[in-house]
Enzyme design. Structure first.
Site, PDB file in Angstrom:
ATOM      1  N   ASP A 171      39.604  47.224  32.115  1.00 34.77           N
ATOM      2  CA  ASP A 171      40.767  47.730  32.854  1.00 34.77           C
ATOM      3  C   ASP A 171      41.818  46.625  32.948  1.00 34.77           C
ATOM      4  OD1 ASP A 171      42.245  49.632  34.242  1.00 34.77           O
ATOM      5  OD2 ASP A 171      41.392  49.097  36.183  1.00 34.77           O
ATOM      6  N   ASP A 188      39.795  42.014  39.943  1.00 33.09           N
ATOM      7  CA  ASP A 188      39.325  43.392  39.714  1.00 33.09           C
ATOM      8  C   ASP A 188      38.415  43.475  38.488  1.00 33.09           C
ATOM      9  OD1 ASP A 188      40.565  44.397  41.928  1.00 33.09           O
ATOM     10  OD2 ASP A 188      42.148  45.472  40.867  1.00 33.09           O
TER      11      ASP A 188
END
Length: 236
Positions: A171, A188
């Site tokens: 991502d 993240d």
């Protein structure tokens, strides 16, 4: 202050009773001293500004157990050889996701990769190094002016993940990279998968394409993503 929470600053649907008890446990364990307000809120998590007993800022990432988004994220865990035993139920999936992010970050730190430093994980709550000052996080790439050096640094992060930590982010984008005076810092990493994951190569292609597209939109010349992919795989 009430039980470790600054009054009127953390009233949010993320704080269901089990999550509150988890945070209280982290306070009792002296991982945290107290929790301030919300830094960032998304579909899957809410990040709070917390403070440690040593008066250091902490980013407290609290995953939403009630969200249905994690059912779509199951593919990032299924097929990863590190997580072969997955209990049924959304709550268990969220707990495993938090553990996975902590483990990914720990692996990256051990390899000398520039990511946020993990401090502790308890169920759906992840304590992280706070990248910023006085409760204000550093800006991400999407919020900054960028240059060729930033592009090269971003590609290097993808390469280091692949070659050193044996991970693919999955991502990777301008939204989860801090730009600081000392360089880029990636965060993240819950989506990051082991290279043995069946979708790792497709995710690698997507990561390269996504970040290349961002820099092109900002008017910068970039390498052909196919050539970048081949270099990372040592095919050139």
């Amino acid at each position: 202050m009430y039980g470790g929470f600054k009054k009127n600053k953390t009233i949010n649907e993320v704080l269901d009773k089990p999550t509150v008890l988890t945070i209280y446990g982290m306070i009792k364990s002296q991982i945290l001293s107290y929790v301030n307000g919300v830094i960032r809120a998304g579909k899957e998590s809410v990040v709070f500004w917390a403070v440690s007993p040593a008066n250091d800022d902490i980013a407290l990432k609290t995953y939403l157990v009630s969200t249905s988004s994690f059912k779509k994220r199951a593919s990032y865990i299924l097929g990863d050889p590190r997580f072969s035993r997955i209990k049924s139920g959304t709550r268990n999936l969220v707990y495993l996701w938090a553990k996975k992010e902590y483990q990914n970050l720990t692996s990256c730190i051990g390899c000398g990769i520039s990511v946020v430093k993990p401090i502790a994980v308890r169920k759906n709550v992840l304590a992280l190094e706070f990248v910023g000052k006085n409760g204000v996080p550093e800006k991400t790439l999407v919020e900054c002016q960028v240059n060729k050096k930033d592009y090269k640094s971003a590609i290097l992060l993808i390469e280091q993940l692949y070659k050193k930590a044996h991970l693919v982010h999955g991502d990777f984008s301008e939204y989860n990279i801090f730009k600081t005076k000392n360089g880029l810092i990636l965060f993240d990493l819950g989506s990051a998968v082991d290279l043995q994951h069946p979708n790792s190569q497709e995710l690698l292609k997507r990561d390269i394409n996504n970040i290349s597209r961002f820099f092109v939109k900002r008017g910068l010349a970039v390498e052909n993503p196919i050539d970048v992919l081949k270099k990372i795989r040592n095919e050139l």
